[in-house]
Design a protein around this motif. Sequence first.
Motif, PDB file in Angstrom:
ATOM      1  N   UNK A 167       0.810  -1.216   0.000  1.00  0.00           N
ATOM      2  CA  UNK A 167       0.000   0.000   0.000  1.00  0.00           C
ATOM      3  C   UNK A 167       0.842   1.265   0.000  1.00  0.00           C
ATOM      4  N   UNK A 168       2.046   1.210   0.529  1.00  0.00           N
ATOM      5  CA  UNK A 168       2.889   2.406   0.590  1.00  0.00           C
ATOM      6  C   UNK A 168       3.701   2.628  -0.682  1.00  0.00           C
ATOM      7  N   UNK A 169       3.790   1.649  -1.554  1.00  0.00           N
ATOM      8  CA  UNK A 169       4.557   1.806  -2.796  1.00  0.00           C
ATOM      9  C   UNK A 169       4.059   2.955  -3.658  1.00  0.00           C
ATOM     10  N   UNK A 170       2.732   3.127  -3.883  1.00  0.00           N
ATOM     11  CA  UNK A 170       2.292   4.265  -4.691  1.00  0.00           C
ATOM     12  C   UNK A 170       2.659   5.601  -4.050  1.00  0.00           C
ATOM     13  N   UNK A 171       2.645   5.683  -2.729  1.00  0.00           N
ATOM     14  CA  UNK A 171       3.021   6.920  -2.053  1.00  0.00           C
ATOM     15  C   UNK A 171       4.488   7.230  -2.275  1.00  0.00           C
ATOM     16  N   UNK A 172       5.325   6.216  -2.239  1.00  0.00           N
ATOM     17  CA  UNK A 172       6.752   6.402  -2.483  1.00  0.00           C
ATOM     18  C   UNK A 172       6.981   6.881  -3.909  1.00  0.00           C
ATOM     19  N   UNK A 173       6.298   6.249  -4.860  1.00  0.00           N
ATOM     20  CA  UNK A 173       6.442   6.642  -6.268  1.00  0.00           C
ATOM     21  C   UNK A 173       5.949   8.074  -6.475  1.00  0.00           C
ATOM     22  N   UNK A 174       4.848   8.451  -5.806  1.00  0.00           N
ATOM     23  CA  UNK A 174       4.335   9.809  -5.938  1.00  0.00           C
ATOM     24  C   UNK A 174       5.328  10.820  -5.366  1.00  0.00           C
ATOM     25  N   UNK A 175       5.919  10.484  -4.224  1.00  0.00           N
ATOM     26  CA  UNK A 175       6.899  11.379  -3.622  1.00  0.00           C
ATOM     27  C   UNK A 175       8.081  11.582  -4.572  1.00  0.00           C
ATOM     28  N   UNK A 176       8.515  10.520  -5.207  1.00  0.00           N
ATOM     29  CA  UNK A 176       9.617  10.612  -6.169  1.00  0.00           C
ATOM     30  C   UNK A 176       9.223  11.501  -7.347  1.00  0.00           C
ATOM     31  N   UNK A 177       8.012  11.340  -7.844  1.00  0.00           N
ATOM     32  CA  UNK A 177       7.541  12.145  -8.973  1.00  0.00           C
ATOM     33  C   UNK A 177       7.413  13.617  -8.596  1.00  0.00           C
ATOM     34  N   UNK A 178       7.065  13.897  -7.338  1.00  0.00           N
ATOM     35  CA  UNK A 178       6.857  15.273  -6.885  1.00  0.00           C
ATOM     36  C   UNK A 178       8.153  16.032  -6.607  1.00  0.00           C
ATOM     37  N   UNK A 179       9.299  15.398  -6.762  1.00  0.00           N
ATOM     38  CA  UNK A 179      10.576  16.077  -6.542  1.00  0.00           C
ATOM     39  C   UNK A 179      10.750  17.305  -7.438  1.00  0.00           C
ATOM     40  N   UNK A 180      10.059  17.327  -8.529  1.00  0.00           N
ATOM     41  CA  UNK A 180      10.189  18.403  -9.513  1.00  0.00           C
ATOM     42  C   UNK A 180       9.399  19.655  -9.116  1.00  0.00           C
ATOM     43  N   UNK A 181       8.477  19.515  -8.174  1.00  0.00           N
ATOM     44  CA  UNK A 181       7.623  20.628  -7.770  1.00  0.00           C
ATOM     45  C   UNK A 181       8.431  21.782  -7.201  1.00  0.00           C
ATOM     46  N   UNK A 182       7.989  22.984  -7.462  1.00  0.00           N
ATOM     47  CA  UNK A 182       8.645  24.161  -6.908  1.00  0.00           C
ATOM     48  C   UNK A 182       9.028  25.159  -7.981  1.00  0.00           C
ATOM     49  N   UNK A 183       9.819  26.157  -7.559  1.00  0.00           N
ATOM     50  CA  UNK A 183      10.224  27.235  -8.461  1.00  0.00           C
ATOM     51  C   UNK A 183      11.637  27.003  -8.968  1.00  0.00           C
ATOM     52  N   UNK A 184      11.817  27.292 -10.261  1.00  0.00           N
ATOM     53  CA  UNK A 184      13.083  27.074 -10.949  1.00  0.00           C
ATOM     54  C   UNK A 184      13.473  28.322 -11.726  1.00  0.00           C
ATOM     55  N   UNK A 185      14.753  28.677 -11.669  1.00  0.00           N
ATOM     56  CA  UNK A 185      15.286  29.730 -12.532  1.00  0.00           C
ATOM     57  C   UNK A 185      15.561  29.141 -13.905  1.00  0.00           C
ATOM     58  N   UNK A 186      15.247  29.910 -14.944  1.00  0.00           N
ATOM     59  CA  UNK A 186      15.674  29.498 -16.279  1.00  0.00           C
ATOM     60  C   UNK A 186      17.194  29.680 -16.362  1.00  0.00           C
ATOM     61  N   UNK A 187      17.784  29.272 -17.452  1.00  0.00           N
ATOM     62  CA  UNK A 187      19.238  29.303 -17.613  1.00  0.00           C
ATOM     63  C   UNK A 187      19.824  30.692 -17.389  1.00  0.00           C
ATOM     64  N   UNK A 188      19.180  31.709 -17.924  1.00  0.00           N
ATOM     65  CA  UNK A 188      19.681  33.080 -17.837  1.00  0.00           C
ATOM     66  C   UNK A 188      19.355  33.742 -16.497  1.00  0.00           C
ATOM     67  N   UNK A 189      18.560  33.063 -15.671  1.00  0.00           N
ATOM     68  CA  UNK A 189      18.054  33.609 -14.400  1.00  0.00           C
ATOM     69  C   UNK A 189      17.233  34.883 -14.623  1.00  0.00           C
ATOM     70  N   UNK A 190      16.591  34.961 -15.782  1.00  0.00           N
ATOM     71  CA  UNK A 190      15.736  36.104 -16.096  1.00  0.00           C
ATOM     72  C   UNK A 190      14.272  35.822 -15.784  1.00  0.00           C
ATOM     73  N   UNK A 191      13.970  34.575 -15.424  1.00  0.00           N
ATOM     74  CA  UNK A 191      12.594  34.192 -15.100  1.00  0.00           C
ATOM     75  C   UNK A 191      12.603  33.032 -14.107  1.00  0.00           C
ATOM     76  N   UNK A 192      11.499  32.945 -13.366  1.00  0.00           N
ATOM     77  CA  UNK A 192      11.270  31.793 -12.502  1.00  0.00           C
ATOM     78  C   UNK A 192      10.012  31.093 -12.999  1.00  0.00           C
TER      79      UNK A 192
END
Length: 145
Positions: free
Chosen positions: A13-38
Amino acid sequence: MKQILSLLLFCLLSMPLWAQKEADQILGKWYNTEKSAQVEIYACGDRYCGKIVWLKEPTYEDGTAKIDKNNPEEKLRSRALMGLNLLTGFEYDEDNVWEDGEIYDPKEGKTYSCMLTLKPNGELEVRGYVGFSLIGKTVIWTRVK
């Protein structure tokens, strides 16, 4: 025996939660390469999307908000860049890779197929391409701290 079955059931039962947590690592704010946008990456249904949430230079010299002036669709050229969805439809595959999405480049007014890879050092590799992923361009985004 009952304890073993309980442990096995818990693990299954906990395997889907682990997989979801792994997939959610991408969540959040990111600077583009030039750091001109988030770009904020967020869950949109069972997939991942991203929108512009900050611009280093959000306005033109006359003080008006920057717009999507290079969009090939004339009716979309007046929409603001702030809040614009750049990333759509990404699905977590495995090994820190999100695929089957698209990225919109407002500088060119073009949309490309795209895949995202979260590197061990925490950087996000963004690969836009046409047709095959072998023919394209890769840029590196960094997480906003």
